[in-house]
Motif scaffolding. Structure first.
Motif, PDB file in Angstrom:
ATOM      1  N   LEU A   1      -9.180 -10.600  -0.186  1.00  8.85           N
ATOM      2  CA  LEU A   1      -9.412  -9.661   0.905  1.00  8.85           C
ATOM      3  C   LEU A   1      -9.775  -8.298   0.328  1.00  8.85           C
ATOM      4  N   PRO A   2     -10.678  -7.578   0.976  1.00  8.04           N
ATOM      5  CA  PRO A   2     -11.006  -6.224   0.485  1.00  8.04           C
ATOM      6  C   PRO A   2      -9.799  -5.314   0.604  1.00  8.04           C
TER       7      PRO A   2
ATOM      8  N   ALA B   1      -4.134   0.871   6.967  1.00  4.69           N
ATOM      9  CA  ALA B   1      -4.163  -0.335   7.784  1.00  4.69           C
ATOM     10  C   ALA B   1      -5.009  -0.093   9.028  1.00  4.69           C
ATOM     11  N   ALA B   2      -5.679  -1.158   9.482  1.00  7.68           N
ATOM     12  CA  ALA B   2      -6.507  -1.041  10.680  1.00  7.68           C
ATOM     13  C   ALA B   2      -5.622  -0.867  11.918  1.00  7.68           C
ATOM     14  N   ILE B   3      -6.047  -0.001  12.855  1.00  6.56           N
ATOM     15  CA  ILE B   3      -5.281   0.269  14.076  1.00  6.56           C
ATOM     16  C   ILE B   3      -6.183   0.043  15.281  1.00  6.56           C
TER      17      ILE B   3
END
Length: 591
Positions: free
Chosen positions: A493-494, A499-501
């Protein structure tokens, strides 16, 4: 690009099953679209020998043949062909066999005489006179030696009862590749053979052509070449052949052309097509007597100048177009098509073979402006290797000598204006491994690059002239990765710092979808394009719609202003298909 696997084996020393070959080439970056086997629709057709022949007792145009086809007993076959004789070797379609077009052959009776099969013509094998020039177009295909005119010399060549496909070379396997525009080197047998050598780790063997040029004279006494636009024509090579003998090409050459999708014509034309397929370099041959003033001039067309091309169409040229001319007239549109009078004729005594490099942008613009797309233009417009022009010409002259098609006159005219200096790119193993996420040893990298024609010296990679697509370290990394094997590179995974929200809207939409799905609903997605008639159908108030400038049709000519019409159409379609209970929802945009 169609590749004959029989032809491929001339350059690599490995037998590879066709399915494994297609998979391996695709995984290494050369996408195989599929493959086909010649004569695959034929079945139950074997070689046979006519042991006796007599006239039909109740017909003056039919014959009753006794044929040895390798069966337990000789076969009685009735034919109307007039060219069959005793001891002829012929293709025999047995009872239950299939000929070209899928037609099934069964036992039958002709005017009371039983016929247990059929003697086949060229057409019934899916062939033409171009494939077997010695055959009869109307009658039965009599199997003969290439250099003979009677079938009684065929006992050692044709085995009675043998499948007809391998017997006559109609069993070639052709793989079709999708070649991307940045890889014109792969639009050739040699280019794909090089790729196969790297993909399957086998030897790639090719010899440099060297014609003997044993004829008397000197090319410079017969021909002069002048290049006036050296930007659009960076290389032009010419050779001459005298005592031209126009005749059919040998069987091996006709087979390779046919399997590659090109119709054999005669030895001179076939040589130019053969070299185009082998090296990817389009070529042209024309009668020296048609060259006015004995001089070839590569120049831009004059205003209002016209030319009649090989297809018989008169075309008006513009000054942006490059032409190959003599001192009087244009003879060809450079990189696209020759002129009507620039070919090889039965009366041709001395021929000129040309091989050149034309600027891809110029060829593409000319081809588009004239509405002409040919095999030559499709190659030139991708950007060929100028260095291959001379080699291809030598190969053509070598084939002329090999086929006995004429006597090659000593000397080659080579007008060369291209830069021979090869590009280099820095070679950094650590950077490549970090870029790919691998741990490939340096020796393995060097080996993979060497198989593809690259040279590693110290901290640099020397790029071969046929790889104009290579620009930097990332390109070198890609070459290593595809030969090393994409399937061997670990998937990770990159990495990121945050973290994405989800946004509040995304959270609301996701919750809404989960709730509706839990309630038994199915999400649908309909087109944003609708018909202007939806307002009348649904009795919704008509609103101003955004109109599509180039719609596919009236039913998709405006943008929707409401989701309800699309939903109702979907429900109606389900109801009409006897799906009476359905619960749907859609979340989409209105315009």
């Amino acid at each position: 690009m169609k590749l004959s696997l029989k032809w491929l084996k001339s350059y690599i020393n490995k037998d590879i099953p066709v399915k494994e070959f297609c998979h391996g080439m695709t995984m290494s970056g050369s996408k195989a679209e599929g493959y086909e086997t010649e004569g695959s629709e034929l079945s139950g057709i074997v070689t046979g020998k006519v042991t006796a022949i007599e006239r039909h007792p109740d017909s003056d145009h039919m014959f009753v043949c006794t044929v040895d086809a390798g069966q337990d007993t000789p076969l009685q076959i009735v034919t109307a062909a007039q060219n069959v004789s005793k001891d002829d070797y012929v293709p025999v379609a047995l009872h239950g066999s299939a000929v070209a077009g899928g037609k099934k052959i069964k036992k039958t009776r002709f005017r009371g005489v039983e016929s247990n099969g059929m003697l086949c013509s060229l057409a019934e094998l899916g062939l033409t006179l171009n494939d077997f020039p010695y055959a009869s177009e109307e009658g039965i295909f009599i199997l003969q030696e290439e250099s003979k005119h009677r079938a009684d010399c065929c006992e050692d060549k044709f085995e009675i009862g043998q499948d007809i496909r391998p017997a006559i070379g109609l069993d070639g396997v052709c793989v079709e590749f999708e070649i991307t525009s940045n890889r014109p080197d792969c639009m050739s047998v040699l280019g794909l053979a090089r790729e196969a050598s790297a993909a399957f780790d086998c030897d790639f063997t090719v010899t440099q052509p060297e014609p003997k040029c044993t004829a008397d004279g000197d090319i410079n006494e017969l021909l002069k070449v002048t290049v006036k636009n050296t930007e659009l024509c960076k290389r032009y090579c010419a050779g001459t052949v005298k005592n031209i003998k126009i005749e059919p090409s040998p069987k091996w050459l006709r087979e390779r052309l046919r399997t590659s999708g090109i119709r054999p014509i005669n030895n001179i034309v076939d040589i130019t097509n053969y070299v185009m397929l082998e090296y990817g370099q389009p070529m042209h041959a024309f009668d020296l007597n048609t060259v006015g003033g004995g001089e070839i001039i590569i120049r831009n067309a004059d205003i209002g100048e016209k030319i009649t091309t090989l297809d018989g169409t008169e075309r008006e040229l513009t000054p942006e177009m490059l032409v190959i001319a003599d001192t009087e007239k244009p003879m060809a549109v450079a990189g696209v098509m020759g002129g009507h009078n620039s070919g090889i004729f039965e009366s041709t005594q001395t021929a000129v073979f040309e091989s050149a490099y034309f600027a891809p942008v110029s060829v593409r613009k000319t081809s588009k402006a004239l509405g002409m797309r040919t095999d030559a233009s499709s190659r030139f417009e991708k950007g060929l290797d100028p260095a291959i022009a001379l080699t291809a010409l030598k190969r053509a002259l070598e084939l002329v000598e090999m086929l006995g098609a004429g006597d090659v006159i000593p000397g080659i005219i080579d007008k060369d204006y291209h830069n021979h200096e090869n590009k280099t790119v820095a070679f950094d193993c650590e950077w490549i491994n970090a870029f790919l996420g691998t741990d490939i040893p340096r020796k393995e990298m060097e080996y993979a690059l060497a198989k593809l024609g690259f040279e590693v010296s110290g901290g640099n990679v020397r790029i071969p002239s046929f790889r104009a697509d290579i620009e930097g370290k990332a390109d070198i990394s890609e070459e290593i990765a595809r030969i090393y094997g994409y399937d061997k590179i670990p998937s990770i995974l990159p990495s990121g710092t945050e973290a994405a929200i989800l946004t509040d809207r995304q959270k609301a939409v996701r919750k809404l979808k989960q709730t509706l799905t839990a309630a038994g609903c199915t999400e649908i997605m309909t087109f944003s394009f609708v018909s202007p008639k939806v307002f009348a159908k649904t009795r919704l108030p008509e609103t101003q719609c955004v109109t599509i400038r180039n719609p596919l049709g009236e039913d998709t000519s405006v943008m929707r202003t409401n989701l309800i019409p699309s939903m109702l159409e979907t429900l109606a379609r389900n109801y009409n298909s006897r799906n009476e209970e359905v619960c749907l929802f859609e979340i989409g945009k209105e315009y």
